[in-house]
Design an enzyme around this catalytic site. Sequence first.
Site, mmCIF file in Angstrom:
data_model
loop_
_atom_site.group_PDB
_atom_site.id
_atom_site.type_symbol
_atom_site.label_atom_id
_atom_site.label_comp_id
_atom_site.label_asym_id
_atom_site.label_seq_id
_atom_site.Cartn_x
_atom_site.Cartn_y
_atom_site.Cartn_z
ATOM 1 C CB ALA A 8 19.138 50.500 4.768
ATOM 2 N N GLY A 10 14.492 53.025 6.936
ATOM 3 C CA GLY A 10 13.842 54.250 7.407
ATOM 4 C C GLY A 10 13.785 55.315 6.318
ATOM 5 N NE ARG A 81 13.465 67.663 16.292
ATOM 6 C CZ ARG A 81 13.765 68.879 15.850
ATOM 7 N NH1 ARG A 81 14.704 69.042 14.945
ATOM 8 N NH2 ARG A 81 13.149 69.935 16.312
ATOM 9 C CG ASN A 94 17.410 57.754 18.250
ATOM 10 O OD1 ASN A 94 16.612 56.826 18.173
ATOM 11 N ND2 ASN A 94 17.262 58.866 17.560
ATOM 12 C CB ILE A 117 22.886 59.931 9.949
ATOM 13 C CG1 ILE A 117 23.933 59.932 8.833
ATOM 14 C CG2 ILE A 117 21.639 60.708 9.543
ATOM 15 C CD1 ILE A 117 23.648 58.950 7.715
ATOM 16 C CG ASN A 119 19.679 64.304 15.007
ATOM 17 O OD1 ASN A 119 20.780 64.804 15.155
ATOM 18 N ND2 ASN A 119 18.875 64.628 13.998
ATOM 19 C CG HIS A 177 23.541 67.940 13.466
ATOM 20 N ND1 HIS A 177 23.330 68.700 12.332
ATOM 21 C CD2 HIS A 177 22.718 66.871 13.344
ATOM 22 C CE1 HIS A 177 22.413 68.110 11.572
ATOM 23 N NE2 HIS A 177 22.027 67.002 12.169
#
Length: 312
Positions: A8, A10, A81, A94, A117, A119, A177
Amino acid sequence: MKVAVLGAAGGIGQALALLLKTQLPSGSELSLYDIAPVTPGVAVDLSHIPTAVKIKGFSGEDATPALEGANVVLISAGVARKPGMDRSDLFNVNAGIVKNLVQQVAKTCPKACIGIITNPVNTTVAIAAEVLKKAGVYDKNKLFGVTTLDIIRSNTFVAELKGKQPGEVEVPVIGGHSGVTILPLLSQVPGVSFTEQEVADLTKRIQNAGTEVVEAKAGGGSATLSMGQAAARFGLSLVRALQGEQGVVECAYVEGDGQYARFFSQPLLLGKNGVEERKSIGTLSAFEKNALEGMLDTLKKDIALGEEFVNK
């Protein structure tokens, strides 16, 4: 209804927390967690916004206090990224973060709906599924990869191109995605037709939109604000469905019947137990059929990478 946001502090997490604080139904609880010590302060900051949503923030290694009693858990923790990276370069960092957090969810609120969420979603959802399975609490109707950003981007770009109001356009997006696995079904947008060139260009722009933002931010980050909005849209839809609202449909990346790949993004009817029904992807154009065939190897490899990460 209690919603927990993990990650939260980020860029995505803060945007998501702000939108949830202002838009969750009255009487909801919002719980923020991040490893960063600033997190309780983010909650205090948001607590000054006058809405009937109770908010608390937690930091440190242990997410348990934030997860107790959660109905929905949205996980955005991880690294972002940078230019020259694609979503799969994020995997090395991650993967471990998602594994650790999902283990805590499995212990503390095993019946919660989980939206991933972080990636690369194609892979992190497979990691989450395997972790939940090992813990004996996996329910494939309650684990989602949040692909909503692909949908809102598609809606925006189509509306811009065709001079429509963005709110009037809803493009289903299937597959995965990242990159070629993102497939907007432009042939299914009612009342809009496209030339072959427009379809090719739009599809490419939607697939590369994340890179567009990464490059435009010149090393200063990735898509955080639009992703926060997309995650909020998905989270709020899920909350409404869990509370009994009928007819809530969102596309997301879930485990299905395995027709195309073990996990696949498609339109879902949401309900009181998460996924009520996986809806058909409908009739595809020749371009879309071809793109679907062409992506499946990549998608399956992404999924296998996640499965192997947990089971190695």
